[in-house]
Motif scaffolding. Structure first.
Motif, PDB file in Angstrom:
ATOM      1  N   PHE A 108      41.980  45.001  48.192  1.00 46.15           N
ATOM      2  CA  PHE A 108      42.257  44.330  46.920  1.00 46.15           C
ATOM      3  C   PHE A 108      41.030  44.400  46.021  1.00 46.15           C
ATOM      4  CE2 PHE A 108      44.950  42.755  50.208  1.00 46.15           C
ATOM      5  CZ  PHE A 108      46.199  42.722  49.615  1.00 46.15           C
ATOM      6  N   ILE A 110      39.555  43.004  42.468  1.00 42.40           N
ATOM      7  CA  ILE A 110      39.751  41.947  41.486  1.00 42.40           C
ATOM      8  C   ILE A 110      38.670  41.998  40.422  1.00 42.40           C
ATOM      9  CG2 ILE A 110      40.970  40.445  43.092  1.00 42.40           C
ATOM     10  CD1 ILE A 110      38.363  38.875  43.491  1.00 42.40           C
ATOM     11  N   GLN A 137      49.013  40.341  43.714  1.00 43.08           N
ATOM     12  CA  GLN A 137      47.896  40.546  44.641  1.00 43.08           C
ATOM     13  C   GLN A 137      47.845  39.434  45.688  1.00 43.08           C
ATOM     14  OE1 GLN A 137      44.645  41.029  41.669  1.00 43.08           O
ATOM     15  NE2 GLN A 137      44.147  42.899  42.777  1.00 43.08           N
ATOM     16  N   VAL A 138      48.022  38.200  45.252  1.00 42.25           N
ATOM     17  CA  VAL A 138      47.977  37.083  46.200  1.00 42.25           C
ATOM     18  C   VAL A 138      49.144  37.157  47.172  1.00 42.25           C
ATOM     19  CG1 VAL A 138      48.183  34.577  46.394  1.00 42.25           C
ATOM     20  CG2 VAL A 138      46.611  35.567  44.725  1.00 42.25           C
ATOM     21  N   PHE A 141      48.142  39.809  49.599  1.00 40.83           N
ATOM     22  CA  PHE A 141      47.015  39.323  50.395  1.00 40.83           C
ATOM     23  C   PHE A 141      47.502  38.355  51.478  1.00 40.83           C
ATOM     24  CE2 PHE A 141      43.708  36.120  51.111  1.00 40.83           C
ATOM     25  CZ  PHE A 141      42.629  36.911  51.468  1.00 40.83           C
ATOM     26  N   VAL A 154      38.554  42.465  50.236  1.00 39.51           N
ATOM     27  CA  VAL A 154      38.647  42.132  48.807  1.00 39.51           C
ATOM     28  C   VAL A 154      37.336  42.530  48.143  1.00 39.51           C
ATOM     29  CG1 VAL A 154      38.966  40.306  47.092  1.00 39.51           C
ATOM     30  CG2 VAL A 154      40.187  40.180  49.283  1.00 39.51           C
ATOM     31  N   TYR A 235      44.544  31.991  41.107  1.00 36.68           N
ATOM     32  CA  TYR A 235      44.844  33.217  41.854  1.00 36.68           C
ATOM     33  C   TYR A 235      43.560  34.006  42.105  1.00 36.68           C
ATOM     34  CZ  TYR A 235      49.790  32.461  40.753  1.00 36.68           C
ATOM     35  OH  TYR A 235      51.056  31.945  40.652  1.00 36.68           O
ATOM     36  N   ARG A 238      41.416  32.226  44.654  1.00 34.89           N
ATOM     37  CA  ARG A 238      41.995  32.367  45.998  1.00 34.89           C
ATOM     38  C   ARG A 238      41.503  33.655  46.659  1.00 34.89           C
ATOM     39  NH1 ARG A 238      43.622  32.704  50.524  1.00 34.89           N
ATOM     40  NH2 ARG A 238      45.760  32.908  51.285  1.00 34.89           N
ATOM     41  N   LEU A 239      41.439  34.737  45.880  1.00 34.22           N
ATOM     42  CA  LEU A 239      40.983  36.021  46.409  1.00 34.22           C
ATOM     43  C   LEU A 239      39.464  36.121  46.430  1.00 34.22           C
ATOM     44  CD1 LEU A 239      43.557  38.267  44.506  1.00 34.22           C
ATOM     45  CD2 LEU A 239      43.601  37.717  46.943  1.00 34.22           C
ATOM     46  N   ARG A 243      35.879  37.689  49.116  1.00 34.42           N
ATOM     47  CA  ARG A 243      35.438  39.029  48.744  1.00 34.42           C
ATOM     48  C   ARG A 243      34.292  39.502  49.635  1.00 34.42           C
ATOM     49  NH1 ARG A 243      32.589  35.633  45.432  1.00 34.42           N
ATOM     50  NH2 ARG A 243      30.615  36.408  44.595  1.00 34.42           N
TER      51      ARG A 243
END
Length: 254
Positions: A108, A110, A137-138, A141, A154, A235, A238-239, A243
């Motif tokens: 992912f 971002i 994406q979420v 994921f 990520v 969102y 969350r990601l 990372r």
């Protein structure tokens, strides 16, 4: 059946990110073949959004998502060992069946919503949350976390641009392929693997020969975008807390 050592890597990004530069980095590896937004033509055919060159994209690229998926999970083209797939998360429309995703290694990419929306707004005057790709994406994921029992890779665009060698090494380690310095630079110009939309979107990447340094800039979003910005933040956060290269959550200020 996957042959020993093969990898089909799906990198899920949102718009206005470093996704094309990342595709250049992987495409410069001698063991890798890349593809460029393979679900885009189906997305345009289904949504009928007035993207630049939409009619040509629909005419020149495969609009049948089932046929595209069969290719993505089938034999790796050109006899290569790694198949790097550049995907836009919002191209994965709700009606597209998800079972095939288990055949891919998912990552992912971002970008902070302030930077992403400031750029996206120049191309989409009234973007929506779904246009950002963040909910998709979420969804992916969370699906991967449950399937794998661990967190998938990520990458934050700013982190990559601050230290490309370190972040690309971490990414390669996470997907179990050896890092090569070939991922740090590439020849300028267009590629046969670029979509026909390259002429509308890829001018800066086509001039590039490697990773550009990250330059933070003050950004003041138009007031009309502030509600969408607030929608995007949970969102992104969350990601972002997962990372690569960041053991603790990064503070994000509005």
């Amino acid at each position: 059946m996957r042959a020993a050592g093969e990898r089909r890597i799906a990198m899920w990004s949102g718009p206005r990110n470093i996704s094309t530069a990342m595709m250049r980095a992987w495409g410069n590896r001698p063991d890798t073949v890349v593809c460029d937004e393979p679900l885009y033509a189906h997305y345009l055919l289904h949504t009928r959004l007035p993207h630049p060159g939409a009619d040509e994209i629909i005419r020149r690229h495969d609009t049948d998502w089932r046929r595209v998926v069969s290719w993505l999970i089938g034999p790796i083209p050109e006899g290569k060992r790694i198949f790097y797939q550049k995907h836009m998360a919002h191209h994965l429309l709700p009606h597209i069946e998800r079972g095939w995703l288990r055949h891919l290694t998912h990552c992912f990419l971002i970008r902070h919503p302030r930077e992403m929306l400031a750029s996206l707004h120049r191309f989409l005057p009234e973007p929506t949350l779904l246009d950002t790709g963040l909910p998709q994406q979420v969804e992916l994921f969370d699906r991967e976390c449950e399937r794998l029992g661990r967190v998938p890779p990520v990458l934050d665009a700013a982190d990559v641009l601050r230290d490309p060698p370190r972040l690309l090494r971490l990414l390669c380690e996470a997907v179990d392929v050896p890092f090569t310095p070939a991922m740090l630079s590439w020849p300028p110009g267009r590629r046969p693997t670029d979509g026909v939309w390259a002429k509308y979107w890829y001018a800066s990447v086509e001039r590039s020969t490697g990773w550009e340094p990250y330059v933070p800039r003050p950004i003041e979003l138009p007031p009309a975008l502030l509600p969408l910005y607030e929608e995007c933040l949970p969102y992104y956060e969350r990601l972002s807390r997962h990372r690569l290269g960041a053991p603790s959550p990064r503070e994000v200020r509005p």
